[in-house]
Design an enzyme around this catalytic site. Structure first.
Site, PDB file in Angstrom:
ATOM      1  N   LYS A   1      11.281  20.957  40.799  1.00  0.00           N
ATOM      2  CA  LYS A   1      11.832  22.159  41.440  1.00  0.00           C
ATOM      3  C   LYS A   1      11.596  23.362  40.543  1.00  0.00           C
ATOM      4  O   LYS A   1      12.035  23.375  39.393  1.00  0.00           O
ATOM      5  CB  LYS A   1      13.335  21.963  41.705  1.00  0.00           C
ATOM      6  CG  LYS A   1      14.016  23.185  42.310  1.00  0.00           C
ATOM      7  CD  LYS A   1      15.408  22.833  42.827  1.00  0.00           C
ATOM      8  CE  LYS A   1      16.156  24.062  43.317  1.00  0.00           C
ATOM      9  NZ  LYS A   1      17.472  23.738  43.866  1.00  0.00           N
TER      10      LYS A   1
ATOM     11  N   ASP B   1      27.471  25.418  48.263  1.00  0.00           N
ATOM     12  CA  ASP B   1      26.369  25.591  49.222  1.00  0.00           C
ATOM     13  C   ASP B   1      26.183  24.245  49.923  1.00  0.00           C
ATOM     14  O   ASP B   1      25.080  23.758  50.123  1.00  0.00           O
ATOM     15  CB  ASP B   1      25.092  26.004  48.476  1.00  0.00           C
ATOM     16  CG  ASP B   1      24.095  26.715  49.388  1.00  0.00           C
ATOM     17  OD1 ASP B   1      24.459  26.992  50.551  1.00  0.00           O
ATOM     18  OD2 ASP B   1      22.966  26.983  48.939  1.00  0.00           O
TER      19      ASP B   1
HETATM   20  P1  ADP Z   1      17.094  25.687  47.079  1.00  0.00           P
HETATM   21  O1  ADP Z   1      18.007  25.808  45.915  1.00  0.00           O
HETATM   22  O2  ADP Z   1      16.019  26.709  46.979  1.00  0.00           O
HETATM   23  O3  ADP Z   1      17.788  25.667  48.402  1.00  0.00           O
HETATM   24  P2  ADP Z   1      16.842  22.796  47.209  1.00  0.00           P
HETATM   25  O4  ADP Z   1      17.175  22.092  45.956  1.00  0.00           O
HETATM   26  O5  ADP Z   1      17.897  22.817  48.258  1.00  0.00           O
HETATM   27  O6  ADP Z   1      16.345  24.275  46.909  1.00  0.00           O
HETATM   28  O7  ADP Z   1      15.525  22.148  47.807  1.00  0.00           O
HETATM   29  C1  ADP Z   1      14.879  22.664  48.951  1.00  0.00           C
HETATM   30  C2  ADP Z   1      14.309  21.523  49.786  1.00  0.00           C
HETATM   31  O8  ADP Z   1      13.407  20.746  49.007  1.00  0.00           O
HETATM   32  C3  ADP Z   1      15.373  20.541  50.243  1.00  0.00           C
HETATM   33  O9  ADP Z   1      15.939  20.924  51.474  1.00  0.00           O
HETATM   34  C4  ADP Z   1      14.609  19.243  50.360  1.00  0.00           C
HETATM   35  O10 ADP Z   1      13.954  19.158  51.587  1.00  0.00           O
HETATM   36  C5  ADP Z   1      13.555  19.369  49.268  1.00  0.00           C
HETATM   37  N1  ADP Z   1      13.987  18.656  48.035  1.00  0.00           N
HETATM   38  C6  ADP Z   1      14.688  19.175  47.012  1.00  0.00           C
HETATM   39  N2  ADP Z   1      14.914  18.260  46.041  1.00  0.00           N
HETATM   40  C7  ADP Z   1      14.324  17.126  46.469  1.00  0.00           C
HETATM   41  C8  ADP Z   1      14.189  15.788  45.915  1.00  0.00           C
HETATM   42  N3  ADP Z   1      14.703  15.463  44.733  1.00  0.00           N
HETATM   43  N4  ADP Z   1      13.508  14.881  46.649  1.00  0.00           N
HETATM   44  C9  ADP Z   1      12.963  15.187  47.853  1.00  0.00           C
HETATM   45  N5  ADP Z   1      13.057  16.406  48.406  1.00  0.00           N
HETATM   46  C10 ADP Z   1      13.724  17.377  47.752  1.00  0.00           C
HETATM   47 MG    MG Z   2      19.033  24.240  49.132  1.00  0.00          MG
END
Ligand code: ADP
Ligand code: MG
Length: 474
Positions: free
Chosen positions: A121, A226
């Protein structure tokens, strides 16, 4: 954002050295003067200017000559620094497809040497002018060393620390693997965000689990802030995994009850809309918070233990000060929703890659870095740049004091700016001129801040601890 890691493979040691120099300079300059980049990088014979041209070409730095000739990192440049560090650490060896785009992040698949697929991320605070940050503009104006890269780094550190601590306490979260700069590496969740799920075998059970999580978090002294269908993943066995932690706050926060109620309400609304039959839904409308009769857990009656995870969080390097700092910007995640449903709120901002969620390893780009060095040499190189920075005796000055109206646009510009300078003949001319000047100067005298000048100074240990301090601050 497109992350073309191909270029990463062809970047030389000097490219990274200058990129790191720009990063160091950004600790106290929004735009780092070209001369300072040169002095920090300490390359011989004006090499820095040639490298800067290459970095501009790849959009890793942005040129700004509005006040003076200077450079700043783009998010892509910051991505490359983080990815290179993590690759050198052996955390992963290849970057694959983008699997998610969040409000303020991009998520990619990465693969380790042995083929294990993980999720990476990259935090991108400031990309979306989200209301919580906007409302803090006044604060930003008066802050001297603020920048978006710093905030993104803080968000990543917070996310990593919380993920690790929550995992250790048995919460269903991805396994925290590592963290560098604005980048968090974690296990890949094999599931789908709840928002994409149209049908559940056991909606009641899933609902109970999810509401149980909010309550359980509060018992541990935390509120997610959130907690919604975008940040809950469900796998084929309907197992729930919770993600996205940069906005979490303590139950002792002054708005704790409101945040808790909002998290609970998001889930009630979403489930009643999607999984409850039309007739039942009406009963849910117009309910008041904290009314046990309506099935909402009451924040006030939960036995909470604030500070429960403090020790674990500190162990990951996330301090109380960091928490205070970041709360000033992303306190409570999005602003309270004024009646609009969570679907309406987020649908435009948050989306997930539509492709099926199967693990794809074939499209991975292996990162055989051009300057295949032994792992530690990367750090040595960064350290040397640090040394130069130190010997440059940089004063903490802020060249471009942001204005309340100008700051957001400026920061959003980090990546979007068309003016990367690569096609700018004027700039190329100027860089060449500067380069020649630097070469001439190098012939006449030793570079102000060469590696050797540092070596002559001695006193390495105290210097190193200073470096460490600086590193940990950034
Ligand atoms: P933000 O803080 O920008 O909202 P998120 O952590 O919610 O970011 O991640 C955005 C999207 O990425 C999630 O809705 C999911 O679909 C995907 N995602 C995030 N982390 C993972 C993970 N560990 N494994 C698979 N998909 C993930
Ligand atoms: Mg998110």
């Amino acid at each position: 954002m497109k992350l073309d890691v191909d270029a990463l493979r062809y970047l030389s040691k000097d490219d990274f050295r200058v990129l790191t120099a720009v990063e160091m300079g950004m600790r106290n300059h929004e735009i780092v003067p070209a001369e300072l980049v040169e002095r920090i990088a300490g390359l011989r014979h004006g090499g820095t200017y040639k490298v800067l041209r290459n970095l501009l070409k790849h959009k890793l730095v942005h040129h700004d000559s509005s006040k003076y000739d200077g450079f700043r990192l783009t998010y892509l440049g910051y991505d490359f620094l983080a990815i290179k560090t993590l690759v050198n650490r052996g955390v992963f060896a290849a970057v694959g497809r983008e699997i998610g785009v969040g409000k303020e992040s991009d998520i990619f698949e990465v693969a380790t040497e042995d083929g294990t697929v993980l999720a990476m991320k990259l935090h991108r605070l400031g990309r979306v002018s989200f209301r919580a940050v906007k409302s803090k503009r006044d604060y930003l104006v008066h802050r001297s060393n603020y920048n978006w890269l710093y905030l993104s780094r803080l968000a990543a550190l917070k996310e990593y620390a919380f993920m690790k601590a929550l995992g250790e306490h048995g919460f269903p979260v991805p396994a925290a693997v590592d963290c560098n700069r604005h980048c968090v590496v974690m296990s890949l969740v094999k599931g789908y965000p709840l928002v994409q799920i149209k049908q559940l075998q056991n909606p009641d059970e899933v609902f109970e689990t999810i509401i149980g999580l909010v309550v359980h978090l509060a018992e541990h002294g935390l509120i997610h802030c959130d907690f919604n269908e975008f940040n809950l993943m469900i796998d084929d066995d309907e197992k729930v995994t919770m993600i996205d932690f940069p906005q979490m706050v303590s139950v002792s926060h002054r708005n704790a009850k409101m945040y808790f109620d909002r998290d609970v309400e998001c889930i009630f609304k979403f489930f009643s809309k999607r999984f409850v039959a039309e007739g039942d839904r009406d009963e849910e409308d117009g309910v008041e918070y904290d009314s046990e009769e309506n099935g909402r857990p009451s924040f006030l009656s939960i036995e909470k233990s604030a500070g429960f995870l403090d020790k674990e969080l500190a162990a990951s390097g996330f301090t109380k000060r960091d928490q205070d700092e970041i709360e000033k910007f992303i306190e409570g995640g999005p602003e309270p929703k004024d009646g609009s449903s969570s679907d309406d709120e987020s649908s435009g901002k948050e989306q997930t890659a539509d492709e099926d969620n199967e693990t794809v390893t074939t499209k991975m780009v292996a990162l055989q870095l051009a300057d295949q060095q032994v792992k530690s040499s990367c750090c040595n190189d960064e350290e040397r740049v640090e040394e130069n920075l130190d010997s440059c005796n940089v004063k903490v000055v802020r060249e471009n004091e942001p204005t309340a109206s100008g700051e957001q646009e400026d920061s959003n510009d980090l990546d979007n700016s068309d003016d990367d300078g690569s096609g700018d003949a004027e700039l190329v001319k100027r860089l060449n001129k500067q380069r020649k000047r630097a070469v001439a100067a190098a012939r006449g005298r030793r570079a102000l801040a060469s590696r050797n000048s540092y070596k002559d100074k001695g006193g390495k240990s105290s210097h190193n601890s200073k470096i460490q301090k600086q590193v940990s601050k950034w």
